[in-house]
Design an enzyme around this catalytic site. Structure first.
Site, PDB file in Angstrom:
ATOM      1  N   SER A   1       0.729  -1.224  -0.029  1.00  0.00           N
ATOM      2  CA  SER A   1      -0.006  -0.155   0.010  1.00  0.00           C
ATOM      3  C   SER A   1       1.048   1.365   0.089  1.00  0.00           C
ATOM      4  O   SER A   1       0.267   2.430  -0.186  1.00  0.00           O
ATOM      5  CB  SER A   1      -1.047   0.090   1.240  1.00  0.00           C
ATOM      6  OG  SER A   1      -0.307   0.051   2.379  1.00  0.00           O
TER       7      SER A   1
ATOM      8  N   ASN B   1      -1.696  -1.967  13.558  1.00  0.00           N
ATOM      9  CA  ASN B   1      -2.985  -1.984  13.853  1.00  0.00           C
ATOM     10  C   ASN B   1      -3.322  -0.709  14.372  1.00  0.00           C
ATOM     11  O   ASN B   1      -4.188  -0.021  13.930  1.00  0.00           O
ATOM     12  CB  ASN B   1      -3.603  -2.990  14.642  1.00  0.00           C
ATOM     13  CG  ASN B   1      -3.538  -4.477  13.832  1.00  0.00           C
ATOM     14  OD1 ASN B   1      -3.090  -4.653  12.869  1.00  0.00           O
ATOM     15  ND2 ASN B   1      -4.097  -5.435  14.514  1.00  0.00           N
TER      16      ASN B   1
ATOM     17  N   THR C   1     -40.108  26.911  -9.177  1.00  0.00           N
ATOM     18  CA  THR C   1     -40.342  25.271  -8.456  1.00  0.00           C
ATOM     19  C   THR C   1     -40.888  24.606  -9.738  1.00  0.00           C
ATOM     20  O   THR C   1     -41.497  24.827 -10.630  1.00  0.00           O
ATOM     21  CB  THR C   1     -41.455  25.307  -7.259  1.00  0.00           C
ATOM     22  OG1 THR C   1     -42.877  25.867  -8.311  1.00  0.00           O
ATOM     23  CG2 THR C   1     -41.456  26.430  -6.279  1.00  0.00           C
ATOM     24  N   HIS C   2     -40.391  23.297  -9.703  1.00  0.00           N
ATOM     25  CA  HIS C   2     -40.609  22.618 -10.943  1.00  0.00           C
ATOM     26  C   HIS C   2     -39.895  22.989 -12.192  1.00  0.00           C
ATOM     27  O   HIS C   2     -40.473  22.626 -13.256  1.00  0.00           O
ATOM     28  CB  HIS C   2     -41.978  22.326 -11.034  1.00  0.00           C
ATOM     29  CG  HIS C   2     -42.909  21.877  -9.983  1.00  0.00           C
ATOM     30  ND1 HIS C   2     -43.004  20.257  -9.530  1.00  0.00           N
ATOM     31  CD2 HIS C   2     -43.614  22.383  -8.962  1.00  0.00           C
ATOM     32  CE1 HIS C   2     -43.714  20.249  -8.273  1.00  0.00           C
ATOM     33  NE2 HIS C   2     -43.887  21.404  -7.995  1.00  0.00           N
TER      34      HIS C   2
ATOM     35  N   SER D   1     -15.315  23.854 -27.275  1.00  0.00           N
ATOM     36  CA  SER D   1     -15.526  22.824 -27.850  1.00  0.00           C
ATOM     37  C   SER D   1     -14.564  22.802 -29.068  1.00  0.00           C
ATOM     38  O   SER D   1     -14.103  23.477 -29.679  1.00  0.00           O
ATOM     39  CB  SER D   1     -16.882  23.013 -28.460  1.00  0.00           C
ATOM     40  OG  SER D   1     -17.096  21.909 -29.607  1.00  0.00           O
TER      41      SER D   1
ATOM     42  N   LYS E   1     -18.963  27.633 -28.974  1.00  0.00           N
ATOM     43  CA  LYS E   1     -19.250  27.156 -27.460  1.00  0.00           C
ATOM     44  C   LYS E   1     -18.451  27.629 -26.561  1.00  0.00           C
ATOM     45  O   LYS E   1     -17.256  27.849 -26.587  1.00  0.00           O
ATOM     46  CB  LYS E   1     -19.036  25.579 -27.547  1.00  0.00           C
ATOM     47  CG  LYS E   1     -20.199  24.884 -28.451  1.00  0.00           C
ATOM     48  CD  LYS E   1     -21.527  25.051 -27.968  1.00  0.00           C
ATOM     49  CE  LYS E   1     -21.721  24.571 -26.672  1.00  0.00           C
ATOM     50  NZ  LYS E   1     -21.777  22.793 -26.778  1.00  0.00           N
TER      51      LYS E   1
ATOM     52  N   GLU F   1     -20.174  21.562 -14.376  1.00  0.00           N
ATOM     53  CA  GLU F   1     -20.347  20.095 -14.721  1.00  0.00           C
ATOM     54  C   GLU F   1     -19.462  19.201 -14.099  1.00  0.00           C
ATOM     55  O   GLU F   1     -19.938  18.043 -13.797  1.00  0.00           O
ATOM     56  CB  GLU F   1     -20.169  19.672 -16.056  1.00  0.00           C
ATOM     57  CG  GLU F   1     -21.527  20.812 -17.224  1.00  0.00           C
ATOM     58  CD  GLU F   1     -21.153  20.628 -18.550  1.00  0.00           C
ATOM     59  OE1 GLU F   1     -22.083  21.279 -19.326  1.00  0.00           O
ATOM     60  OE2 GLU F   1     -20.033  20.166 -19.168  1.00  0.00           O
TER      61      GLU F   1
ATOM     62  N   TYR G   1      -9.038  -5.608  13.696  1.00  0.00           N
ATOM     63  CA  TYR G   1      -8.223  -5.332  12.352  1.00  0.00           C
ATOM     64  C   TYR G   1      -8.468  -6.654  11.437  1.00  0.00           C
ATOM     65  O   TYR G   1      -8.104  -7.861  11.922  1.00  0.00           O
ATOM     66  CB  TYR G   1      -6.858  -4.940  12.309  1.00  0.00           C
ATOM     67  CG  TYR G   1      -6.356  -4.462  11.320  1.00  0.00           C
ATOM     68  CD1 TYR G   1      -6.563  -3.164  10.750  1.00  0.00           C
ATOM     69  CD2 TYR G   1      -5.691  -5.251  10.328  1.00  0.00           C
ATOM     70  CE1 TYR G   1      -6.034  -2.769   9.469  1.00  0.00           C
ATOM     71  CE2 TYR G   1      -5.160  -4.946   9.286  1.00  0.00           C
ATOM     72  CZ  TYR G   1      -5.104  -3.615   8.770  1.00  0.00           C
ATOM     73  OH  TYR G   1      -4.977  -3.340   7.397  1.00  0.00           O
TER      74      TYR G   1
ATOM     75  N   GLN H   1      -7.518  -2.195   4.791  1.00  0.00           N
ATOM     76  CA  GLN H   1      -6.488  -1.533   3.986  1.00  0.00           C
ATOM     77  C   GLN H   1      -7.206  -0.716   2.884  1.00  0.00           C
ATOM     78  O   GLN H   1      -6.582   0.257   2.337  1.00  0.00           O
ATOM     79  CB  GLN H   1      -5.514  -2.449   3.421  1.00  0.00           C
ATOM     80  CG  GLN H   1      -4.354  -1.721   2.463  1.00  0.00           C
ATOM     81  CD  GLN H   1      -3.198  -2.651   2.429  1.00  0.00           C
ATOM     82  OE1 GLN H   1      -2.466  -3.063   3.080  1.00  0.00           O
ATOM     83  NE2 GLN H   1      -2.918  -2.939   1.064  1.00  0.00           N
TER      84      GLN H   1
ATOM     85  N   LYS I   1      -8.163   3.345   2.522  1.00  0.00           N
ATOM     86  CA  LYS I   1      -7.506   4.732   2.506  1.00  0.00           C
ATOM     87  C   LYS I   1      -7.817   5.269   0.865  1.00  0.00           C
ATOM     88  O   LYS I   1      -7.674   6.495   0.672  1.00  0.00           O
ATOM     89  CB  LYS I   1      -5.838   4.181   2.577  1.00  0.00           C
ATOM     90  CG  LYS I   1      -5.458   3.816   3.813  1.00  0.00           C
ATOM     91  CD  LYS I   1      -4.174   3.266   3.816  1.00  0.00           C
ATOM     92  CE  LYS I   1      -3.960   2.734   5.159  1.00  0.00           C
ATOM     93  NZ  LYS I   1      -4.870   1.469   5.460  1.00  0.00           N
TER      94      LYS I   1
END
Length: 464
Positions: free
Chosen positions: A29, A116, A161-162, A283, A289, A296, A323, A328, A331
């Protein structure tokens, strides 16, 4: 010929056979947990002091060990540290290098300590430092939203709304609606900190420390608010990671909703805001664009972070006590979430700080039908029950639609024909500013209530 134990491993004495190279790579790791090098060094220096306090190191040995650990830390900080092939993780790497620098004395550091309790301590220490930065970034985002809201309170626009026009509001009210979500995120993060700040060190592998190590000294030395009262819980608990991942998922959900609103408002169809070039891209095919890629990506990151949380929850749910190597897997989702939340908060602050707001376009989007509720309220103030006024206002909307005009295009006589309580002062209803100012109860969009909202948010930021 009898094979020799695999001494390079911290666990090597029990084993004589070599580890399959594929298993070594699968098990290793260090490639990602090396980012905890400073936390690991801090924990080891504190533990060396604790060993000296119970007589397991002399004062001279403690000094030599501390100097060696400091030297290892400097190598990491300057990019000079050279991992060895057998370094499984950051703990193995640091201890191996320490022993290279100070000799066999380095072997005393692990007395009574297990990886541990060591890794659990490192992760808590590391996350506490990251949370400080994230808290600061979150405050920065809320602060810029409050500053813009304070300066741009004259701008009116439709509230939706909506995704349909509802009632007139202030642009400031819109900004602060998102700021309050982030204010709650700030509170939740601050409430989480004490549950991160719990010391596992001294719990050993699972059954505690046999050398009467002063864990209260360790907690004070490392700046922990409390210590794990049960050693089995201390080495196996990862609730603090789950809570942080949950917190991040909710915070990024709020981020995504803000991003979605601004993406919509930045379209040519709305034209309410324009993002700075610094937070937009173009773009590869369409020269005209200007894409809101920053927003996004903020929206997209929320799904990724929720995935980190959900994935680790599935890892955690079936584990037996204390443990297990599955842990592991805590992380990478944690590191990924920290990196992306931290970056997202900073990007969002930049977007809000630099975007251009088009107040005139917002005003143009206000049509008289958004005052239909105000028309109903007008009759309420004249004693007519709201259920009846709602119906009358709806008839007025229908009449205006039939005549292809706005509500203020109907004559006073038209209104009197809809209900006897209408009088000449009905024309006063058709004022967007007055409509907003009438909503002066706490939580509304009037100037007075905006002052209160801003004061509440500034207090949450520690400002006056």
């Amino acid at each position: 010929m009898t094979e020799q134990p695999t001494k390079q491993k911290l666990w090597g004495g029990r084993f004589t056979g070599k580890t399959d190279p594929l298993m070594h790579a699968f098990n290793q790791s260090l490639k990602y947990d090396q980012r905890m090098h400073a936390a690991d060094i801090r924990g080891s220096i504190a533990y060396a002091k604790a060993l000296r306090r119970v007589g397991l190191l002399t004062e001279e040995e403690e000094v030599k060990m501390t100097q060696g650990l400091d030297a290892v830390g400097r190598e990491w900080a300057t990019g000079q540290f050279q991992p060895a092939a057998d370094d499984e993780d950051i703990h193995t790497a640091n201890e191996r290098r320490l022993s290279e620098l100070i000799g066999s004395l380095g072997g005393k550091l692990h007395t009574g300590r297990s990886r541990n309790d060591q890794v659990a301590t490192d992760m808590r220490l590391w996350l506490l430092g990251e949370v400080d930065d994230i808290e600061s970034s979150l405050k920065g985002l809320v602060r810029i939203m409050v500053e813009r809201a304070d300066k741009e309170r004259d701008i009116l626009l439709p509230g939706y709304t909506h995704l349909q026009r509802g009632q007139p509001i202030r642009w400031s009210h819109f900004l602060l609606s998102h700021a309050f979500s982030f204010r709650n995120d700030l509170e939740r993060l601050q409430q989480l900190i004490p549950r991160i700040s719990v010391l596992p060190l001294g719990s050993g592998a699972l059954a505690g420390n046999p050398f009467s190590i002063d864990r209260e000294f360790l907690a004070k030395e490392l700046g922990f608010a409390s210590l794990a009262e049960n050693s089995m819980w201390g080495v196996g608990d990862r609730d603090f990671i789950v809570e942080f991942l949950m917190w991040s998922s909710l915070t990024m959900t709020h981020m995504s909703r803000l991003a979605e609103d601004l993406i919509i408002y930045s379209t040519a169809e709305f034209g309410f805001v324009t993002l700075s070039d610094a937070y937009s891209t173009g773009s590869s095919m369409m020269p005209q664009k200007k894409n809101p890629d920053s927003l996004e990506l903020l929206r997209g990151k929320s799904g990724r972070i929720f995935g980190d949380m959900a994935g680790f929850m599935m890892t955690l749910k079936g584990l037996p006590s204390t443990y297990n190597k599955d842990l592991q897997e805590d992380k990478e989702p944690l590191f990924d979430t920290v990196d992306n939340v931290s970056a997202s908060l900073k990007i969002a602050e930049g977007v809000i700080a630099t975007m251009e707001v088009h107040g005139e376009k917002m005003r143009q989007a206000l049509t008289m039908d958004v005052l239909a509720t105000d028309l109903a309220d007008y009759l309420v103030r004249k004693g007519v029950p709201f259920r009846e006024t709602h119906h009358v206002s709806g008839r007025a909307v229908a009449l205006a639609e039939a005549r292809k005009c706005q509500l203020n295009g109907l004559s006073v006589e038209d209104y009197k024909g809809l209900h006897e309580k209408f009088s000449d002062d009905v024309v006063e209803v058709f004022d967007f500013e007055a409509s907003v100012e009438r909503r002066s109860s706490i939580g509304g969009p009037s100037r007075k209530t905006l002052d209160r909202q801003i004061a509440v948010l500034r207090a949450a930021l520690g400002q006056k």
